[in-house]
Design a protein around this motif. Structure first.
Motif, PDB file in Angstrom:
ATOM      1  N   ARG A   1       0.840  -1.192   0.000  1.00  0.00           N
ATOM      2  CA  ARG A   1       0.000   0.000   0.000  1.00  0.00           C
ATOM      3  C   ARG A   1       0.876   1.243   0.000  1.00  0.00           C
ATOM      4  N   LEU A   2       0.484   2.210  -0.841  1.00  0.00           N
ATOM      5  CA  LEU A   2       1.107   3.534  -0.821  1.00  0.00           C
ATOM      6  C   LEU A   2       0.006   4.543  -0.552  1.00  0.00           C
ATOM      7  N   GLN A   3       0.330   5.525   0.267  1.00  0.00           N
ATOM      8  CA  GLN A   3      -0.690   6.496   0.656  1.00  0.00           C
ATOM      9  C   GLN A   3      -0.084   7.890   0.698  1.00  0.00           C
ATOM     10  N   LEU A   4      -0.967   8.883   0.771  1.00  0.00           N
ATOM     11  CA  LEU A   4      -0.529  10.270   0.805  1.00  0.00           C
ATOM     12  C   LEU A   4      -1.641  11.123   1.380  1.00  0.00           C
ATOM     13  N   THR A   5      -1.281  12.322   1.774  1.00  0.00           N
ATOM     14  CA  THR A   5      -2.280  13.317   2.134  1.00  0.00           C
ATOM     15  C   THR A   5      -2.079  14.523   1.231  1.00  0.00           C
ATOM     16  N   VAL A   6      -3.180  15.248   1.016  1.00  0.00           N
ATOM     17  CA  VAL A   6      -3.163  16.422   0.151  1.00  0.00           C
ATOM     18  C   VAL A   6      -4.194  17.411   0.684  1.00  0.00           C
TER      19      VAL A   6
END
Length: 177
Positions: free
Chosen positions: A125-130
């Motif tokens: 899993r790869l995740q991010l916030t924006v």
């Protein structure tokens, strides 16, 4: 010709000593920094930039992003906060020079970073916030299959207005090679 770290127009590489001045310039750009960080804007010193460039650890991978045509650095890409036992990491990309914004470089960078994270690091899993005001980035993430999974409501206050921070995630099985 595409490879693991190389796209049609860019490639991911290590940082060079000469990159310090360019990265320092990017850190002096208020608009860019307010897209990347919730912390109050504050330009970094040369020493802080050099420390960031030379930082190494076991739970992150950081690349310089360079143009294939002339090796010019135009940004950086990283997978950080890697939880190896869970095979999860946080993705960040930045293009420092505004003249490269909106020309598809971000998509090419993120495609290489995802390929690296899923194929080389074997992450699940790869995740991010924006921030919700970064519409260009949100469109990019969604075009590559990231799913909005949560909202940190009124997380950030900028210029007298509250903004949400959005959480996006992408599973290996959802990733479009």
């Amino acid at each position: 010709m595409k490879s693991l770290l190389s796209g049609e127009r860019i490639y991911l590489s290590s940082f060079h000593e000469k990159d310090t001045a360019k990265i320092k310039d990017w850190n002096d750009q208020e608009e860019l920094q307010r897209l990347l960080d919730a912390l109050p804007y504050k330009p970094k010193t040369d020493e802080e930039v050099k420390k960031w460039i030379n930082d190494s650890g076991s739970n992150f991978i950081r690349f310089a992003v360079r143009l294939r045509e002339n090796d010019e650095i135009i940004g950086y890409a990283e997978i950080e906060g890697i939880l190896w036992s869970h095979r999860v990491g946080w993705v960040t990309i930045a293009i420092g020079d505004k003249s490269y914004w909106g020309n598809g470089y971000g998509k090419e960078i993120l495609q290489r970073l995802l390929a690296y994270g899923f194929n080389e690091l074997n992450l699940h899993r790869l995740q991010l916030t924006v921030f919700d005001y970064n519409k260009r980035a949100i469109n990019l993430y969604e075009s590559l299959g990231f799913k909005q999974e949560g909202t940190f409501r009124e997380f950030l206050r900028r210029d007298g207005k509250r903004h949400n921070m959005l959480l996006y995630g992408l599973l290996h099985s959802e990733w479009k090679n």
